[in-house]
Structures are given as structure tokens and as C-alpha cells.
Design an enzyme around this catalytic site. Structure first.
Site, PDB file in Angstrom:
ATOM      1  CG  ASP A 389      -2.212   0.765   0.970  1.00  0.00           C
ATOM      2  OD1 ASP A 389      -2.218   1.626   0.080  1.00  0.00           O
ATOM      3  OD2 ASP A 389      -3.206   0.510   1.680  1.00  0.00           O
ATOM      4  CB  CYS A 390       0.356   4.660  -1.216  1.00  0.00           C
ATOM      5  SG  CYS A 390      -0.177   4.252  -2.882  1.00  0.00           S
TER       6      CYS A 390
END
Length: 539
Positions: A389-390
Site C-alpha cells: 500500500d502507498c
């Protein structure tokens, strides 16, 4: 007449044949063509032509640098002006190319039959001679040939984000320029719609009702059709070289969704993204949706590559980047793993996005037990591709790991099963040095490279254009089509749930005051789930 070429990683890729019609006066009050496409910062004559062709138009026109218009008739000869007027502005995507001027439109007639999809590899004469471009070879033979031709430096560059190419969260990675392999953009959400810009009025991605509602239908056919609709539209955008509403982020063939975290508490705030609270039910939903997404053509190419979210135990939003939950083996195998196991082993999902949170002190993106022992070992999914995930790698400098350096975080992620960092550049700046210092092995980097490229070879990105049937899909034929609208409408109708009419509350008696509260009663946007696509209406 000229054969247009799109530049990808410095590689000229044949696209459309353009026959220039000349320069014409064009004003807001008297347009030659009514169909106007969203302004493109990376526009070229070729890109405009491909987009117009995908909508079924025979002519394309570029104006004011970044404006693109489409039409089906030759321009009015009385409006022709000096060609110099259309040399006033260069194309943002190719500064050597003219893109019209103020009230001056440069018009081409295009023939895009057999044009290359976006970022297609194996398009140059040099690359066509490589073994990895030979579709008669097995997937293993092709990936072995590719690996034999790349250096460690090239492998690292292909599995870390490059901020110079675009958004870190969308994750643009370099290709392999020495082999004429273009760069790639990874993140496109596909939980409820294909995250994309609308290309024209009535041509926005089909948006489905929220997964919680679709889960309530218990209709496996509807779930499969959802995957089929979304993957068909994704291919259409990909073939048209289209983009997300964030300019520069391409819509390619890797889609992130379905999200099959478990709904545990309504205060989570993201329950609308999820099909439900039961692992078996969520796994069944994901299996059928992924099956629809990855349907194969006669040559075995999946229509798209489906990635699951968020692996795993991500059921609350507070302190999500640094929280660690104590989860027993029983809870793992009864609640937080079965749905993913079903989606991987029965639905054949390509990969997953690992979640921010930690389990028993180990962040999901640095949890070797989850990513290697369970997923790749117990479930026999050695090629499952894991992206973060970012910003998940950057989070590792905080609790619960509290790592000291950026390199420590990059090493922890890659050595424990992560293949690609999104949202930050810790691996970009340190992974090669970590290899040179002996902290990350050649095998680890090579496996991440293989897991990134193997699915793309399978999906036809390295094959001749005619051999992949999905390359013929056009936006005009499928995006928000009548059939796709019907599928989405029937899914919404079947999502309604009948509640017990306690104490004969219904029908409402005359004079009774009723308050409609909550997100679905306050705004029209509330009727949509999170990640309902970048745009639902053309503007």
C-alpha cells in the site's frame, strides 16, 4: 501520409497511420468537431488519433497544444488556413511535433487498425528476435530468457518506483531500455469501477453499487459479470492509451480490487468497500469476481491481472500505519486468511496489495510468515506478486518496527516477501546498495522481477498484437455500453435487503415524521462506495 509512432521509454512503437488534412480555423463559437476529449498534458497527434479511433471516429484534431477533438467528416475547405498557424504550439508529449494553435486546429485522418496497446513490449525489430518475445516458447522459457538478458541494476530499476515518471502512489517503474521494454504504471483501482478519466459524454467507466450491497445479493453470476465488465472496459482504456483523471497515470492491465478485508465494526468507515463479514462469503465473492476479470482468450491471455486488497487483517482505520494486532493462528485461519486462500487457489488472483497494519509485531509488508510461508508456501502460489500500500515501507521507520534507516525498511520489506514498493522511494534509493552490501540477495531481487513480469507475459504484453483477442476491444463498443449498464443495474436491484417489519412500522402512517440520515441519505456521492472510480460523469 505518415506512420505515427508513440515514444515509450525512448522506443518508437508503431501506432496509427495519419493522413494530414491541414490547418483550419476553429473557435469556441464555431467548432469543426463537437467531440472534445479531456485536455492531455502528455498529448501528441498520435495519442489524440488513437483516442478518437477508440471512440469510432475517423478524424482527429489537435489544438492549443493539449486539446483533442474528434469527428467523422472531412473539414470544411473554406475554413482552411495557413499551416503556419498550426505550428504555434508544440505537443506536450513530443516537443518536436506540432499541436495547433489558438483557434487553429491541425486535423488528421487516422487508420489505427492493429495499433499497439499502451506500453506494449516486443515491438521493435531488435526485440522481436529475443526469446522472451517468442510466443511459441513456454512461459518458463520466456521468463528465463528475459532474466538472462538483464543486469541486477536493470532488475532493481524495474521493481522500484521512479518519481521522474509520475506519481509514486500510482507507482511508475522503469522498463528495460536495453531490451526496448517500456516503463509501466501499476496502480489502477478496480473495486467498484475502473479508476479512469471519462473520455467523452456517456463514456465513463461503468460504476457498480458498493461491494457490501453486491455481497448481499448472494448472486455468484452477478459477481462474475462484474469482473467481466470491469476487465473489458479496462482493456478498452488500455488499448486506447487512456489514463486516470490524474494526468500521466495510465490505465494499463493491473487492477487492484476486489477488497476482501472483513467487516468487523461499522465504525471502520470503509465497510462499503467490502462484500461482508463472513470469510467464506467474501472468498466466494472474490473468486467469482477475479474469475470474470481474468477470463482468457483462445490463446490463454487473461483480459487483465487482478490484485486483491489489503492482505491482511485490515479491519480498522485508526492508527492504521503503525498498529499491531495480536492475532492467534486460529483467528488467522478462521477469519483473516480463508477468503484470500480461496481467491488465490480457486480464482487464481495474480497478486495482492499488502496492508499497512502489523500482525503480532510484523507489518504485513514485512511479514515473511504471511507472504512466504503461508501464501507462497502453504497455498503453493510461488509467483504471486506482492505490492505495498502507498507508503507502507516508509511506515516501517515508526512503530512497531522503529527501523533506523531507509535501507533497513527496504531490506525488511524485500527480504520478507514484498516485490514492489508504492508511495515512497525507500527501495528506489537503497535497494541496489543493499544488494551490493550483501543485505539483499540476487535471488530475492530476481524473484521479485520474475513475479512482476511473468504475469505480463501471460497477459500478452510481450506477444504480437494480433495474437491477443482483447487488443481489438474499443471504448466505443464497450465502455458504459447498454449491456454494461444493464449488468450494473441488475446488480444494484439484487443488492436490496428486506428487513423485518418490526411492530408494523411499515407502511408509514399519515402524519409520521421520518428523518433520513447517514451518508446514503445526505448526498448523491454517499450512494457510491469508496473507490467508485475517478469520474462517474463527464465534465
Amino acid at each position: 501520409m505518415r506512420t505515427a509512432a508513440l515514444l515509450a521509454a525512448g522506443v518508437a512503437v508503431e501506432a496509427c497511420t495519419l493522413t494530414q488534412q491541414g490547418c483550419y480555423v476553429d473557435s469556441i463559437s464555431d467548432r469543426l468537431y463537437d467531440t472534445f476529449l479531456p485536455e492531455l498534458n502528455g498529448q501528441t497527434q498520435d495519442g489524440c488519433a488513437i483516442a478518437c479511433d477508440s471512440l469510432g471516429f475517423a478524424f482527429s484534431g489537435v489544438e492549443f497544444g493539449n486539446q483533442c477533438f474528434c469527428g467523422n467528416s472531412a473539414p470544411d475547405a473554406s475554413k482552411k488556413i495557413s499551416d503556419d498557424k498550426c505550428k504555434a504550439m508544440k505537443c506536450p508529449g513530443d516537443k518536436t511535433e506540432d499541436c495547433g494553435g489558438a483557434d487553429a486546429i491541425l486535423i488528421n485522418k487516422q487508420n489505427c487498425e492493429g495499433n499497439a496497446p499502451n506500453k506494449q513490449a516486443c515491438m521493435t525489430e531488435k526485440s522481436k528476435g529475443y526469446g522472451f518475445c517468442d510466443p511459441s516458447k513456454s512461459i518458463d522459457e520466456r521468463i528465463d530468457d528475459l532474466v538472462s538478458r538483464v543486469t541486477v541494476e536493470e532488475m532493481v530499476a524495474a521493481v522500484v518506483p521512479d518519481a521522474a515518471l509520475g506519481s509514486l502512489c500510482h507507482c511508475h517503474t522503469q522498463g528495460v531500455p536495453s531490451l526496448d521494454i517500456p516503463d509501466y504504471t501499476w496502480l489502477v483501482e478496480t473495486n467498484t469501477a475502473v479508476a479512469s478519466d471519462c473520455i467523452a459524454p456517456g463514456k465513463c467507466a461503468t460504476t457498480f453499487s458498493g461491494p457490501m450491497g453486491m455481497g448481499a445479493s448472494f448472486n455468484k453470476t452477478s459477481w462474475t459479470l462484474k469482473g467481466r465488465v470491469m476487465s473489458t472496459e479496462m482493456r478498452a482504456f488500455y488499448n486506447a492509451h487512456w489514463h486516470r483523471s490524474n494526468i500521466g497515470a495510465d490505465v494499463l492491465i493491473t487492477g487492484y480490487g476486489p477488497n476482501i478485508n472483513i467487516a468487523r465494526d461499522p465504525r471502520f468507515g470503509r465497510s462499503s468497500e467490502l462484500p461482508g463479514e463472513d470469510p467464506f462469503h467474501s472468498g466466494t465473492y472474490a473468486t467469482h469476481m477475479v474469475t470474470g476479470m481474468q477470463e482468457k482468450d483462445s490463446a490463454g491471455h487473461p483480459r487483465m491481472l487482478a490484485y486483491l486488497k489489503h492482505f491482511t487483517a485490515y479491519s480498522k482505520e485508526d492508527n492504521r500505519r503503525h498498529d499491531s494486532d495480536d492475532i492467534s493462528k486460529r483467528d488467522f485461519f478462521e477469519t483473516y486468511l480463508p477468503q484470500y486462500e480461496m481467491a488465490f487457489t480457486k480464482g487464481n488472483a495474480t497478486g495482492a496489495m499488502c496492508s499497512y497494519n502489523a500482525e503480532n509485531g510484523a507489518p504485513s509488508c514485512a511479514n515473511g510468515w504471511l507472504l512466504n510461508t503461508v501464501m507462497r508456501g502453504m497455498w503453493n502460489r510461488p509467483y504471486s506478486h506482492i505490492t505495498t500500500d502507498c507508503g507502507a515501507v516508509a511506515n516501517m521507520k515508526g512503530p512497531p518496527l522503529n527501523l533506523s534507516t531507509n535501507m533497513d525498511a527496504a531490506v525488511a520489506a524485500f527480504n520478507n516477501g514484498t516485490d514492489l514498493e508504492m508511495g515512497s522511494t525507500f527501495t528506489t534509493n537503497t535497494l541496489l546498495a543493499a544488494y551490493q552490501m550483501g543485505r539483499v540477495s540476487n535471488t530475492t531481487i530476481k524473484n521479485s522481477f520474475i513475479r512482476a513480469y511473468r504475469p505480463q507475459i501471460m497477459a500478452g504484453r510481450f506477444d504480437p498484437i494480433p495474437s491477443t483477442e482483447w487488443n481489438k476491444i474499443k471504448i466505443a463498443d464497450v465502455v458504459n455500453s447498454t449491456y454494461h449498464q444493464q449488468v450494473a443495474q441488475e446488480a444494484a436491484q439484487q443488492s436490496l435487503v428486506l428487513l423485518k417489519n418490526d411492530k408494523s412500522f411499515l407502511p408509514l402512517k399519515k402524519g409520521v415524521n421520518l428523518a433520513v440520515v447517514g451518508p446514503m441519505g445526505m448526498t448523491s456521492q454517499g450512494l457510491l462506495s469508496d473507490y467508485a472510480g475517478d469520474m462517474q460523469c463527464f465534465s
